[in-house]
Design an enzyme around this catalytic site. Sequence first.
Site, PDB file in Angstrom:
ATOM      1  N   GLU A  24      15.607  42.798  12.141  1.00  0.00           N
ATOM      2  CA  GLU A  24      15.990  44.035  12.799  1.00  0.00           C
ATOM      3  C   GLU A  24      16.188  43.776  14.289  1.00  0.00           C
ATOM      4  O   GLU A  24      15.205  43.859  15.071  1.00  0.00           O
ATOM      5  CB  GLU A  24      14.903  45.094  12.615  1.00  0.00           C
ATOM      6  CG  GLU A  24      14.616  45.445  11.174  1.00  0.00           C
ATOM      7  CD  GLU A  24      14.031  46.849  11.076  1.00  0.00           C
ATOM      8  OE1 GLU A  24      14.579  47.645  10.321  1.00  0.00           O
ATOM      9  OE2 GLU A  24      13.051  47.136  11.776  1.00  0.00           O
ATOM     10  N   HIS A  72       6.842  45.635  13.128  1.00  0.00           N
ATOM     11  CA  HIS A  72       8.044  46.330  13.603  1.00  0.00           C
ATOM     12  C   HIS A  72       8.093  46.240  15.132  1.00  0.00           C
ATOM     13  O   HIS A  72       7.054  46.259  15.795  1.00  0.00           O
ATOM     14  CB  HIS A  72       8.020  47.791  13.146  1.00  0.00           C
ATOM     15  CG  HIS A  72       9.314  48.499  13.433  1.00  0.00           C
ATOM     16  ND1 HIS A  72       9.602  49.022  14.667  1.00  0.00           N
ATOM     17  CD2 HIS A  72      10.396  48.741  12.647  1.00  0.00           C
ATOM     18  CE1 HIS A  72      10.821  49.565  14.629  1.00  0.00           C
ATOM     19  NE2 HIS A  72      11.322  49.402  13.413  1.00  0.00           N
TER      20      HIS A  72
END
Length: 263
Positions: free
Chosen positions: A169, A97
Amino acid sequence: MTVWVGTSWKMNKSLAEAKRYAAELLEGLDQRELGAVQPFIIPPATALSAVAGVLDGDGRVLLGAQNAHWEDSGAWTGEVSVPQVADAGAQLVEIGHSERRAHFAETDETVRRKVAAALRHGLTPLLCVGEPADVKDAGRSSGFILQQADRALDGLSPEQLSRVLIAYEPIWAIGEAGRAADAEELRGPFADLGGAYGDRVAGLLYGGSVAPDNASELLGIPHVDGLFVGRAAWQVEGYLHLLDIAAETAGTRSPARPGHSSH
Ligand code: PEP
């Protein structure tokens, strides 16, 4: 074709809150028909085992960890390993992430090792890729995310690759500081990610300011196989709402693309 809809709770929720969410999620699922939609939830490590206890092998919801080390055990203070999160009930591991890359020194190499560790132990790696705003502004989004994916997935066999989920993302679109992406902005990156990996991985997900008002449109972008959600799913009602939208959207989608695996 599976439509993946999952949420990471990041560094939020007490044990009591996590267990209540899981219990209410199961109750909500009892009242729904989700069809091809596969939910997954990613609690903080402290709550993994407790949430697994509530899910109690239910099977409708996959459980994930937000991170895991590439080594199985050893002198790595503060870390948890893939066997440990698996022992606590995780079936999936979020890896790379952008917050971990930015604040915890994750590199393409450590991300690659973590993906390999997850696969070695039979867990599904959820590999996150995404470019910062200046890279997007320079028109280099696709090159950036493809390089991240290529480096993370380097050396995997076709069989291993087929067990990987990739979440695109964009950093400029996630979290409090993010702005919701326009679907048009995502078509190019997904076309390129889809061309490189669409038929070879378990699914390509989109994450970044997903909300009830854009979920259906985002799921309509070619090569988007699911949604990875933060804030809009931290309350179970919000998550159930997104699952409903995904189920409705999935019901109107064409069948699996030729050559794309179904699950
Ligand atoms: C994220 O941070 O990965 C994310 C998708 O968050 P949000 O949905 O809150 O933008």
